[in-house]
Scaffold this active site. Structure first.
Site, short mmCIF file in Angstrom:
data_model
loop_
_atom_site.label_atom_id
_atom_site.label_comp_id
_atom_site.label_asym_id
_atom_site.label_seq_id
_atom_site.Cartn_x
_atom_site.Cartn_y
_atom_site.Cartn_z
N HIS A 119 5.20 4.59 12.76
CA HIS A 119 5.30 4.51 11.29
C HIS A 119 6.29 5.59 10.88
O HIS A 119 5.98 6.78 10.93
CB HIS A 119 3.89 4.75 10.72
CG HIS A 119 3.77 4.85 9.24
ND1 HIS A 119 2.98 3.99 8.50
CD2 HIS A 119 4.26 5.74 8.34
CE1 HIS A 119 3.00 4.33 7.23
NE2 HIS A 119 3.78 5.40 7.12
N CYS B 212 4.27 9.29 0.19
CA CYS B 212 2.88 9.74 0.13
C CYS B 212 2.75 10.75 -0.99
O CYS B 212 3.57 11.67 -1.10
CB CYS B 212 2.47 10.35 1.47
SG CYS B 212 0.82 11.03 1.45
N HIS C 160 9.02 7.16 8.12
CA HIS C 160 9.66 7.25 6.82
C HIS C 160 11.14 7.62 7.06
O HIS C 160 11.48 8.12 8.12
CB HIS C 160 8.93 8.26 5.94
CG HIS C 160 7.60 7.74 5.44
ND1 HIS C 160 7.39 7.35 4.15
CD2 HIS C 160 6.44 7.52 6.10
CE1 HIS C 160 6.14 6.91 4.02
NE2 HIS C 160 5.53 7.01 5.19
N ASN D 22 9.04 4.39 3.33
CA ASN D 22 9.05 3.92 4.72
C ASN D 22 10.42 3.34 5.02
O ASN D 22 11.15 2.92 4.11
CB ASN D 22 8.03 2.80 4.90
CG ASN D 22 6.63 3.28 4.66
OD1 ASN D 22 6.18 3.28 3.52
ND2 ASN D 22 5.96 3.70 5.69
N ARG E 136 0.83 -1.21 0.00
CA ARG E 136 0.00 0.00 0.00
C ARG E 136 0.87 1.26 0.00
O ARG E 136 1.06 1.90 -1.02
CB ARG E 136 -0.94 -0.04 1.22
CG ARG E 136 -2.09 0.96 1.17
CD ARG E 136 -1.74 2.36 1.57
NE ARG E 136 -1.14 2.48 2.89
CZ ARG E 136 -0.59 3.59 3.35
NH1 ARG E 136 -0.60 4.68 2.61
NH2 ARG E 136 -0.03 3.65 4.55
N ASP E 137 1.47 1.59 1.13
CA ASP E 137 2.27 2.82 1.22
C ASP E 137 3.43 2.75 0.23
O ASP E 137 3.81 3.75 -0.39
CB ASP E 137 2.80 2.99 2.66
CG ASP E 137 3.11 4.43 3.03
OD1 ASP E 137 3.09 5.30 2.14
OD2 ASP E 137 3.35 4.70 4.22
P1 HMG Z 1 -13.25 14.25 -2.38
O1 HMG Z 1 -12.90 14.61 -3.78
O2 HMG Z 1 -13.49 15.35 -1.40
O3 HMG Z 1 -14.44 13.21 -2.27
O4 HMG Z 1 -12.08 13.31 -1.83
P2 HMG Z 1 -15.88 13.16 -2.87
O5 HMG Z 1 -16.72 12.48 -1.86
O6 HMG Z 1 -16.29 14.51 -3.38
O7 HMG Z 1 -15.70 12.17 -4.11
C1 HMG Z 1 -14.97 12.50 -5.28
C2 HMG Z 1 -15.01 11.31 -6.22
O8 HMG Z 1 -14.29 10.21 -5.63
C3 HMG Z 1 -16.42 10.78 -6.45
O9 HMG Z 1 -16.43 10.22 -7.75
C4 HMG Z 1 -16.57 9.69 -5.43
O10 HMG Z 1 -17.50 8.73 -5.78
C5 HMG Z 1 -15.18 9.10 -5.42
P3 HMG Z 1 -17.21 10.93 -8.95
O11 HMG Z 1 -18.61 11.10 -8.48
O12 HMG Z 1 -16.48 12.25 -9.15
O13 HMG Z 1 -17.03 9.96 -10.07
N1 HMG Z 1 -14.85 8.50 -4.13
C6 HMG Z 1 -14.38 7.25 -4.00
N2 HMG Z 1 -14.11 6.27 -4.89
C7 HMG Z 1 -13.65 5.11 -4.41
N3 HMG Z 1 -13.41 4.88 -3.09
C8 HMG Z 1 -13.66 5.83 -2.18
C9 HMG Z 1 -14.16 7.07 -2.62
N4 HMG Z 1 -14.51 8.20 -1.99
C10 HMG Z 1 -14.92 9.06 -2.92
N5 HMG Z 1 -13.41 5.60 -0.88
C11 HMG Z 1 -11.35 11.51 -0.41
C12 HMG Z 1 -12.08 12.83 -0.49
C13 HMG Z 1 -11.10 11.24 1.04
C14 HMG Z 1 -12.20 10.44 -1.06
C15 HMG Z 1 -10.01 11.66 -1.20
O14 HMG Z 1 -9.34 12.78 -0.71
C16 HMG Z 1 -9.12 10.45 -1.04
O15 HMG Z 1 -9.40 9.37 -1.54
N6 HMG Z 1 -7.99 10.62 -0.34
C17 HMG Z 1 -7.05 9.53 -0.07
C18 HMG Z 1 -5.65 10.02 -0.27
C19 HMG Z 1 -4.68 8.91 0.01
O16 HMG Z 1 -4.96 7.73 -0.20
N7 HMG Z 1 -3.48 9.28 0.48
C20 HMG Z 1 -2.45 8.33 0.76
C21 HMG Z 1 -2.74 7.44 1.94
S1 HMG Z 1 -2.41 8.23 3.50
C22 HMG Z 1 -0.73 8.03 3.70
O17 HMG Z 1 -0.03 7.57 2.82
C23 HMG Z 1 -0.15 8.35 5.03
C24 HMG Z 1 0.12 7.09 5.87
O18 HMG Z 1 1.02 6.21 5.22
C25 HMG Z 1 0.73 7.47 7.20
C26 HMG Z 1 1.89 8.45 7.02
O19 HMG Z 1 2.94 8.11 6.53
O20 HMG Z 1 1.60 9.58 7.37
C27 HMG Z 1 -1.18 6.36 6.16
MG MG Z 2 3.24 6.49 5.19
#
Ligand code: HMG
Ligand code: MG
Length: 301
Positions: A207, A240, A209, A249, A15-16
């Site tokens: 966690h 990220c 990096h 990581n 994933r990450d």
């Molecule tokens: P948004 O644009 O505000 O959401 O995003 P929305 O509700 O307006 O939806 C926009 C579109 O996305 C729509 O589609 C939804 O249906 C679709 P459209 O109608 O335009 O065709 N949608 C989805 N599709 C599939 N699965 C879903 C989903 N939700 C909405 N769950 C949202 C808000 C939270 C969805 C967006 O910002 C998002 O997906 N963010 C995730 C970002 C991400 O994955 N970042 C990396 C992971 S975190 C990380 O790496 C840190 C970590 O490792 C720890 C660290 O190191 O810090 C964990």
């Molecule tokens: Mg991370």
């Protein structure tokens, strides 16, 4: 100060490690990586993320990956979910554990999940309630606990605010994350101590990096504070999409070498782990970032 006898490693490579890859990585390669990791004895593998494919295209094959995994008894496969839509899809794909992910700063929360910290927490509360009602465990990650690419230094009080909310909604474990790998050991200790005033340290995870080469030192500091669960990624893959310049990581191989040296049990076999790392590096066409993997390979060559 006594170090733990056992540590849980949460492998976040699939994933990450892969979410930030510009070229699509075939689902079959992700599945093969997961199989090789579990064959090496890794028992918690963050398999994918049910996030918006518009935001993170690399995770668009989440359902395909989940369907392709040959599930091994005793192994859990947590997946990230940002909202109810993600939870519903994760449940449909047979997820056995989900991860909600908040942030310690407003700017990072906005960039990563398009909402404020408290809006995110309100969403996660609904997600956690629904997941727990279905018997699915929920883990809570907090990004940018030691520094933010947009706001700089982070006050431990900001981490405490999010940690308490995740705890209150029923997260069984709360992971403090140094998303941009900028923190040092003293800062790690201060932040963990601040959170541990509210959350039992046995229910916290780390966690880290490795951007500034501090991850192992920070893990050691966290071990001294009593943390017994760490996220890491095979061959140090990752980053990220919303943390420009941040590297992957800490490499699982490097963490394992540290823990083996301390006589701390993990259940993971080094050779199998290095082979899993080699496999995914071969797919990506890049050398491993794990110095331990490089050293062991060089010695046996
Ligand atoms: P948004 O644009 O505000 O959401 O995003 P929305 O509700 O307006 O939806 C926009 C579109 O996305 C729509 O589609 C939804 O249906 C679709 P459209 O109608 O335009 O065709 N949608 C989805 N599709 C599939 N699965 C879903 C989903 N939700 C909405 N769950 C949202 C808000 C939270 C969805 C967006 O910002 C998002 O997906 N963010 C995730 C970002 C991400 O994955 N970042 C990396 C992971 S975190 C990380 O790496 C840190 C970590 O490792 C720890 C660290 O190191 O810090 C964990
Ligand atoms: Mg991370």
């Amino acid at each position: 100060m006594t170090l733990p006898k056992k540590v849980r490693i949460v492998e976040v490579g699939p994933r990450d490690g892969l979410q930030n890859e510009a070229k699509p990585v075939p689902a079959a390669a992700k599945i093969e990586l997961i199989h090789r990791l579990q064959d090496a004895g890794v028992s918690i593998i963050e398999a994918t993320a049910f996030v918006s494919p518009k935001w993170v295209p690399q995770m668009a094959d989440n359902a395909e990956v989940m369907a392709g995994i040959r599930r091994k008894p005793g192994v859990t496969y947590p997946v990230l979910v940002p909202n109810m839509k993600g939870l519903d899809a994760a449940i449909a794909a047979g997820a056995d554990e989900v991860v909600v992910f908040g942030a310690a700063t407003e700017s990072f929360s906005k960039r990563n999940t398009n909402c404020s910290i408290d809006e995110g927490l309100a969403r996660f509360e609904g997600v956690a309630q629904a997941a727990i009602a279905k018997g699915i465990r929920v883990r809570g990650d907090i990004s940018v606990c030691l520094g933010c690419p947009y706001e700089g230094k982070v006050d431990p009080a900001a981490v405490v605010h999010v940690a308490r909310a995740l705890d209150a909604m029923g997260c069984y474990e709360i992971t403090v994350c140094d998303t941009i790998g900028i923190g040092t050991a003293g800062e790690t200790r201060r932040m963990i101590e601040a959170v541990a005033k509210h959350i039992p340290v046995e229910r916290m995870a780390g966690h880290f990096h490795d951007t500034y080469s501090q991850a192992l030192t920070n893990i050691y500091a966290a071990l001294e504070c009593g943390i017994m669960t760490f996220d890491s990624s095979a061959s140090g893959l990752g980053g990220c999409p919303y943390a420009k310049g941040a590297t992957g990581n800490v490499a699982t191989e490097d963490v394992l070498y540290l823990l083996n040296g301390l006589g701390i049990e993990t259940g993971i076999n080094m050779d199998g782990l290095i082979a899993a790392g080699d496999f995914i590096c071969g797919v990506l066409g890049r050398p491993t970032l794990s110095r331990v993997a490089r050293a062991i390979r060089a010695r046996s060559a």
